[in-house]
Scaffold this motif. Structure first.
Motif, short mmCIF file in Angstrom:
data_model
loop_
_atom_site.label_atom_id
_atom_site.label_comp_id
_atom_site.label_asym_id
_atom_site.label_seq_id
_atom_site.Cartn_x
_atom_site.Cartn_y
_atom_site.Cartn_z
N GLU A 60 40.93 -16.82 1.07
CA GLU A 60 40.53 -17.88 1.99
C GLU A 60 39.24 -17.48 2.71
OE1 GLU A 60 42.57 -19.24 5.98
OE2 GLU A 60 43.63 -20.10 4.26
N VAL A 61 38.45 -18.49 3.05
CA VAL A 61 37.24 -18.28 3.84
C VAL A 61 37.27 -19.21 5.05
CG1 VAL A 61 35.82 -17.54 1.89
CG2 VAL A 61 35.88 -19.96 2.51
N GLU A 62 36.54 -18.81 6.09
CA GLU A 62 36.34 -19.64 7.27
C GLU A 62 34.95 -20.24 7.20
OE1 GLU A 62 38.57 -17.38 10.87
OE2 GLU A 62 36.65 -16.52 10.22
N ILE A 63 34.82 -21.46 7.65
CA ILE A 63 33.52 -22.13 7.74
C ILE A 63 33.18 -22.24 9.21
CG2 ILE A 63 32.22 -24.21 7.19
CD1 ILE A 63 34.24 -24.53 4.81
N LEU A 64 32.03 -21.67 9.59
CA LEU A 64 31.63 -21.59 10.99
C LEU A 64 30.30 -22.30 11.22
CD1 LEU A 64 32.41 -18.32 9.97
CD2 LEU A 64 32.98 -18.42 12.38
N ARG A 65 30.16 -22.90 12.37
CA ARG A 65 28.89 -23.52 12.76
C ARG A 65 28.43 -22.90 14.08
NH1 ARG A 65 29.96 -29.10 10.69
NH2 ARG A 65 29.23 -28.91 8.55
N ALA A 66 27.13 -22.74 14.18
CA ALA A 66 26.54 -22.20 15.40
C ALA A 66 26.61 -23.23 16.52
CB ALA A 66 25.08 -21.81 15.14
N THR A 67 26.90 -22.74 17.72
CA THR A 67 26.89 -23.57 18.92
C THR A 67 26.06 -22.83 19.95
OG1 THR A 67 28.80 -22.55 19.99
CG2 THR A 67 29.25 -24.34 18.43
N GLY A 68 25.86 -23.43 21.09
CA GLY A 68 25.12 -22.77 22.15
C GLY A 68 25.81 -21.51 22.64
N ASP A 69 27.11 -21.41 22.41
CA ASP A 69 27.89 -20.26 22.89
C ASP A 69 28.30 -19.30 21.77
OD1 ASP A 69 27.87 -21.32 25.49
OD2 ASP A 69 29.59 -22.59 25.03
N GLY A 70 27.71 -19.41 20.60
CA GLY A 70 28.07 -18.54 19.48
C GLY A 70 28.44 -19.37 18.26
N GLU A 71 29.53 -18.99 17.60
CA GLU A 71 29.99 -19.72 16.42
C GLU A 71 31.40 -20.23 16.65
OE1 GLU A 71 27.89 -17.68 12.60
OE2 GLU A 71 29.58 -16.60 13.46
N VAL A 72 31.71 -21.36 16.00
CA VAL A 72 33.04 -21.93 16.08
C VAL A 72 33.52 -22.21 14.66
CG1 VAL A 72 32.19 -24.30 16.38
CG2 VAL A 72 34.48 -23.69 17.16
#
Length: 100
Positions: A60-72
């Protein structure tokens, strides 16, 4: 490219690919490479130019997006699913990071 027999068997077990003819499977695998990731290892980096798509054979992999506070974490994908195909189809930069 030579794809190990155990990987070929796992590919055949993925419902979307199970009915491929041997010829179609060979064409699919002609440009394929296999890669084993360690937990936490990054496969795709958000913002990079897309050059490949990845089929998850196992795990399994996680998909993350950058935000102003890091990644989610916005999603996850597992065995038999693709990641990275949108960048190729849209000829765009990666819109997310993918991590094992």
């Amino acid at each position: 490219m030579h794809v190990p027999t155990d990987i070929r068997k796992r590919i055949r077990e993925i419902p979307a690919l199970a009915d491929l003819t041997d010829d179609a499977m060979e064409r699919l695998l002609a440009d394929a490479t296999t890669r084993r990731l360690e937990p936490g290892e990054v496969l795709i980096v958000e913002g990079e130019i897309a050059t490949a798509a990845y089929l998850i054979i196992e795990g399994e992999v996680e998909i993350l997006r950058a935000t102003g506070d890091g990644e989610v974490v916005v999603a996850s994908r597992g065995t038999g699913e693709l990641v990275g195909e949108m960048g190729l189809l849209m000829e765009a930069r990666r819109n997310a990071t993918v991590r094992a």
